[in-house]
Design an enzyme around this catalytic site. Structure first.
Site, PDB file in Angstrom:
ATOM      1  N   ASP A   1      -4.738   3.161  -3.169  1.00  0.00           N
ATOM      2  CA  ASP A   1      -3.413   3.764  -2.991  1.00  0.00           C
ATOM      3  C   ASP A   1      -3.179   4.833  -4.050  1.00  0.00           C
ATOM      4  O   ASP A   1      -2.616   5.900  -3.759  1.00  0.00           O
ATOM      5  CB  ASP A   1      -2.322   2.691  -3.104  1.00  0.00           C
ATOM      6  CG  ASP A   1      -2.561   1.520  -2.176  1.00  0.00           C
ATOM      7  OD1 ASP A   1      -3.084   1.735  -1.073  1.00  0.00           O
ATOM      8  OD2 ASP A   1      -2.233   0.379  -2.568  1.00  0.00           O
TER       9      ASP A   1
ATOM     10  N   ALA B   1       0.819  -1.221   0.000  1.00  0.00           N
ATOM     11  CA  ALA B   1       0.000   0.000   0.000  1.00  0.00           C
ATOM     12  C   ALA B   1       0.846   1.260   0.000  1.00  0.00           C
ATOM     13  O   ALA B   1       0.627   2.176  -0.807  1.00  0.00           O
ATOM     14  CB  ALA B   1      -0.938  -0.018   1.208  1.00  0.00           C
TER      15      ALA B   1
ATOM     16  N   TYR C   1      -8.427  -0.847   6.334  1.00  0.00           N
ATOM     17  CA  TYR C   1      -8.870  -1.918   7.237  1.00  0.00           C
ATOM     18  C   TYR C   1      -8.866  -3.253   6.507  1.00  0.00           C
ATOM     19  O   TYR C   1      -9.562  -3.433   5.507  1.00  0.00           O
ATOM     20  CB  TYR C   1     -10.270  -1.598   7.747  1.00  0.00           C
ATOM     21  CG  TYR C   1     -10.930  -2.710   8.542  1.00  0.00           C
ATOM     22  CD1 TYR C   1     -10.260  -3.335   9.575  1.00  0.00           C
ATOM     23  CD2 TYR C   1     -12.239  -3.098   8.256  1.00  0.00           C
ATOM     24  CE1 TYR C   1     -10.868  -4.353  10.309  1.00  0.00           C
ATOM     25  CE2 TYR C   1     -12.857  -4.094   8.982  1.00  0.00           C
ATOM     26  CZ  TYR C   1     -12.168  -4.726  10.001  1.00  0.00           C
ATOM     27  OH  TYR C   1     -12.770  -5.720  10.724  1.00  0.00           O
ATOM     28  N   ARG C   2      -8.066  -4.194   7.000  1.00  0.00           N
ATOM     29  CA  ARG C   2      -7.986  -5.541   6.437  1.00  0.00           C
ATOM     30  C   ARG C   2      -8.373  -6.551   7.526  1.00  0.00           C
ATOM     31  O   ARG C   2      -7.545  -6.891   8.380  1.00  0.00           O
ATOM     32  CB  ARG C   2      -6.567  -5.826   5.929  1.00  0.00           C
ATOM     33  CG  ARG C   2      -6.080  -4.892   4.835  1.00  0.00           C
ATOM     34  CD  ARG C   2      -6.838  -5.123   3.538  1.00  0.00           C
ATOM     35  NE  ARG C   2      -6.299  -4.296   2.459  1.00  0.00           N
ATOM     36  CZ  ARG C   2      -6.753  -3.103   2.127  1.00  0.00           C
ATOM     37  NH1 ARG C   2      -7.753  -2.566   2.845  1.00  0.00           N
ATOM     38  NH2 ARG C   2      -6.238  -2.430   1.118  1.00  0.00           N
TER      39      ARG C   2
ATOM     40  N   ASP D   1      -0.247  -3.018  -9.711  1.00  0.00           N
ATOM     41  CA  ASP D   1      -0.678  -2.366  -8.471  1.00  0.00           C
ATOM     42  C   ASP D   1      -0.496  -0.860  -8.519  1.00  0.00           C
ATOM     43  O   ASP D   1      -1.011  -0.138  -7.660  1.00  0.00           O
ATOM     44  CB  ASP D   1       0.114  -2.917  -7.275  1.00  0.00           C
ATOM     45  CG  ASP D   1      -0.393  -4.273  -6.824  1.00  0.00           C
ATOM     46  OD1 ASP D   1      -1.098  -4.938  -7.608  1.00  0.00           O
ATOM     47  OD2 ASP D   1      -0.083  -4.680  -5.685  1.00  0.00           O
TER      48      ASP D   1
ATOM     49  N   GLY E   1      -4.961  -1.820  -5.695  1.00  0.00           N
ATOM     50  CA  GLY E   1      -4.083  -0.664  -5.792  1.00  0.00           C
ATOM     51  C   GLY E   1      -4.785   0.644  -6.100  1.00  0.00           C
ATOM     52  O   GLY E   1      -4.159   1.713  -6.022  1.00  0.00           O
TER      53      GLY E   1
ATOM     54  N   GLY F   1     -18.391   8.605  -5.949  1.00  0.00           N
ATOM     55  CA  GLY F   1     -17.665   9.850  -5.799  1.00  0.00           C
ATOM     56  C   GLY F   1     -16.846   9.857  -4.526  1.00  0.00           C
ATOM     57  O   GLY F   1     -16.752   8.846  -3.825  1.00  0.00           O
TER      58      GLY F   1
END
Length: 316
Positions: free
Chosen positions: A253, A31, A162-163, A289, A250, A225
């Protein structure tokens, strides 16, 4: 300056599921380093700080990031722990990801990184909630930088990221820990659906109320949005332009990198949201990514569109 874990990425070259593949392509991804790569592609100087193993995959990480123009001079190499790995698994419901990062070199990051001179020279430090979930020492590092401000001076950018799988051993800690970190940052990125899973908030306004007036906030709502809230309470909304989606990995990020680039250039929040959307769209259109083709002339043309033209924009 972007701080976190970067891993080797193994992925199919087409849309068939991982189980049906006989060969995989090797790349790198993470990330925070994704943000650094996109910032460099947009014309800014960026460094990535983290740890890799003293192994071929760690050397590949350093080689790829260096080739992309990212400063890796402060990266530590661990002689005992390995570089993390993750696999991409395309499928009809989207691309799944499988991570193999337990006890990786990056999991041993600690507060010792706060003494690196490079951090003290940065205009901004970018971190994410992923790092806070990797280990106790990583959590202490992120808290030291974001909440305690161990490195005074740089603005702190924090992507909640959050993972749930990373918090499975302590799921009750995720919401309060990530809320504390978000409240301590100067700028926060979070997805609306992500915030709903984590904190039970349903709207961008709910997230603003939860985090309070301290940090500037960007709430992304996928294909609809994104809304930015300034520290002064000013609200800005920019719709997402239509774009072709090959793979979503990705894109968040890339959005953060676009917004940060605009911030570093002194642009308005509206321009930051637009640039975030544009860089995210460039990533959505590839299996990489990070975006592979960013042309500032084209981006600046899109940034200058009036509201009607922007709303009608369709990105190939």
């Amino acid at each position: 300056m972007c701080i976190g874990e970067t891993m080797a990425v193994l992925s199919p070259r087409d849309a068939r599921p991982l189980a049906h593949q006989r060969a995989l392509a090797l790349a790198v991804g993470g990330a925070e380093s994704n943000v650094a790569c996109a910032l460099v592609a947009l014309g800014h100087s960026a460094a990535w700080v983290g740890r890799v193993g003293d192994d071929p995959l760690g050397r590949r990480v350093l080689e790829d990031l260096t080739t992309r123009g990212v400063d890796v001079s402060a990266v530590e190499t661990d002689p005992l722990r390995p570089t993390g790995v993750y696999f991409k698994d395309p499928g009809p419901e989207g691309t799944g990801t499988y991570y193999y990062r337990r006890d990786s070199a990056a999991a041993a990051m600690d507060t010792g990184l706060t003494g690196l001179p490079l951090l003290h020279r940065a205009r901004a430090l970018h971190l994410s909630g992923i790092t806070a979930a990797l280990s106790d020492t990583c959590a202490e590092l992120v808290t030291d930088l974001v909440v305690r401000r161990a490195v005074p001076g740089p603005a702190i950018s924090f992507d909640v990221n959050y993972r749930p799988a990373l918090w499975r051993h302590r799921p009750a800690d995720a919401a309060p820990v990530l809320r504390e970190l978000a409240r301590g940052a100067d700028l926060v990125f979070v997805g609306r659906d992500e915030a709903e899973r984590l904190w039970g908030t349903r709207t961008a306004h709910d997230v603003r109320d939860l985090l309070g007036p301290g940090p500037a906030l960007v709430v992304k709502d996928a294909g609809r949005g994104a809304t930015a809230y300034g520290a002064d309470g000013e609200e800005t909304y920019v719709p997402t332009p239509a774009a072709r989606v090959v793979e979503p990995v990705g894109a968040g990020d890339a959005f953060a990198a676009g917004y940060l680039a605009a911030l570093l250039e002194g642009r308005t929040p509206a321009s930051g949201l637009r640039l975030g959307h544009l860089v995210a769209a460039a990533t959505l259109g590839t299996r990489e990514d990070v975006p592979t083709d960013l042309t500032r002339d084209t981006l600046d043309h899109h940034l200058a569109l009036d509201s009607a033209a922007w709303s009608a924009l369709r990105l190939s």
